[in-house]
Write an enzyme that holds these catalytic residues in place. Structure first.
Site, PDB file in Angstrom:
ATOM      1  N   CYS A 194       0.839  -1.205   0.000  1.00 47.28           N
ATOM      2  CA  CYS A 194       0.000   0.000   0.000  1.00 47.28           C
ATOM      3  C   CYS A 194       0.876   1.258   0.000  1.00 47.28           C
ATOM      4  CB  CYS A 194      -0.912  -0.036   1.231  1.00 47.28           C
ATOM      5  SG  CYS A 194      -2.182   1.234   1.231  1.00 47.28           S
ATOM      6  N   CYS A 195       1.879   1.284   0.881  1.00 50.99           N
ATOM      7  CA  CYS A 195       2.784   2.441   0.928  1.00 50.99           C
ATOM      8  C   CYS A 195       3.587   2.560  -0.354  1.00 50.99           C
ATOM      9  CB  CYS A 195       3.746   2.305   2.110  1.00 50.99           C
ATOM     10  SG  CYS A 195       3.075   2.824   3.687  1.00 50.99           S
ATOM     11  N   CYS A 218       7.546   4.037   5.579  1.00 49.15           N
ATOM     12  CA  CYS A 218       6.683   3.878   4.414  1.00 49.15           C
ATOM     13  C   CYS A 218       7.494   3.433   3.205  1.00 49.15           C
ATOM     14  CB  CYS A 218       5.947   5.178   4.106  1.00 49.15           C
ATOM     15  SG  CYS A 218       7.035   6.518   3.638  1.00 49.15           S
ATOM     16  N   CYS A 250      -1.190   8.354   7.239  1.00 47.61           N
ATOM     17  CA  CYS A 250      -2.561   8.128   6.791  1.00 47.61           C
ATOM     18  C   CYS A 250      -3.434   7.757   7.998  1.00 47.61           C
ATOM     19  CB  CYS A 250      -2.590   7.000   5.775  1.00 47.61           C
ATOM     20  SG  CYS A 250      -1.714   7.380   4.250  1.00 47.61           S
TER      21      CYS A 250
HETATM   22  S1  SF4 Z   1       0.343   4.765   5.590  1.00 50.20           S
HETATM   23 FE1  SF4 Z   1      -1.084   5.195   3.876  1.00 50.20          FE
HETATM   24  S2  SF4 Z   1      -0.080   4.340   2.106  1.00 50.20           S
HETATM   25 FE2  SF4 Z   1       0.891   3.388   3.919  1.00 50.20          FE
HETATM   26  S3  SF4 Z   1      -0.281   1.496   4.386  1.00 50.20           S
HETATM   27 FE3  SF4 Z   1      -1.232   3.140   5.541  1.00 50.20          FE
HETATM   28  S4  SF4 Z   1      -2.901   3.871   4.193  1.00 50.20           S
HETATM   29 FE4  SF4 Z   1      -1.463   2.741   2.908  1.00 50.20          FE
END
Ligand code: SF4
Length: 196
Positions: free
Chosen positions: A73-74, A184, A157
């Site tokens: 996701c990151c 991240c 996030c």
């Molecule tokens: S910080 Fe943002 S980009 Fe990273 S896993 Fe969490 S929701 Fe996803």
């Protein structure tokens, strides 16, 4: 080029940069999961400093990827648009608010680094303590994200940021996953595509 995450450390670096030269530019990487307060703070920051360019990856991802595979996701939502920013803006040197006292994953960085060929990274507040960040912000009346007033010490996030009382400043990030208190990937993954 300053990478402005809109966090407290970036607010210090951005303020310092603007004192050095009003011509220094910056970029913001945002995601669909940033809290509304952060999005509002971003709008205010860009309104004040139009030289801050915003990058966001709109690519579709599986539901709740931040729970099932936060690294992926990151990678999609944060690392990829950072790569894009560096390419689009022709960045040869970038400046960050990274600090070696933030947590277990940040102890080995240096004030001047070159992790990617042709891309120098400056970390001018690397040795600042959390207290010194707040002292600077208070002394120079630099605006910050209002979420800090709720007790957050590190902001990302919404699904991946929690208020915590432990010793690790980044301990509230990615709680419940293997990534807890981690990174991240913006500061650890390659940022230049060498396949060109
Ligand atoms: S910080 Fe943002 S980009 Fe990273 S896993 Fe969490 S929701 Fe996803």
């Amino acid at each position: 080029m300053v990478a402005n995450s809109l966090g407290k450390d970036s607010c210090v670096v951005w303020d310092l940069a603007k004192r050095v030269s009003p011509h220094i530019r910056g970029f913001i990487v945002t995601t669909r999961f940033k809290p509304p307060e952060t999005k509002q703070f971003m709008r205010e920051s860009v309104g004040r400093y139009p030289e801050l360019k915003v990058f966001e990856n709109p690519e579709p991802i599986p539901d709740r990827l931040y729970e099932t595979d936060p690294d992926r996701c990151c990678d999609v939502l944060k690392v990829e648009p950072t790569r894009q920013a560096i390419e689009d803006l022709g960045v040869g040197c970038w400046v960050t608010g990274l600090r070696c006292t933030e947590g277990r994953t940040r102890t080995d960085f240096r004030e001047v680094e070159q992790r990617d060929e042709g891309l120098i990274k400056l970390n001018p507040i690397l040795i600042w303590q959390e207290r010194e960040i707040w002292q600077y912000l208070a002394l120079y009346r630099v605006p910050v994200n209002p979420l800090y007033a709720e007790g957050y010490r590190s902001l990302g996030c919404a699904p991946c940021s929690r208020v915590t009382g432990g010793g690790d400043e980044r301990g509230g990030r990615w709680i419940g996953t293997s990534k807890c208190g981690g990174e991240c990937g913006i500061h650890t993954r390659p940022l230049i595509d060498y396949q060109i």
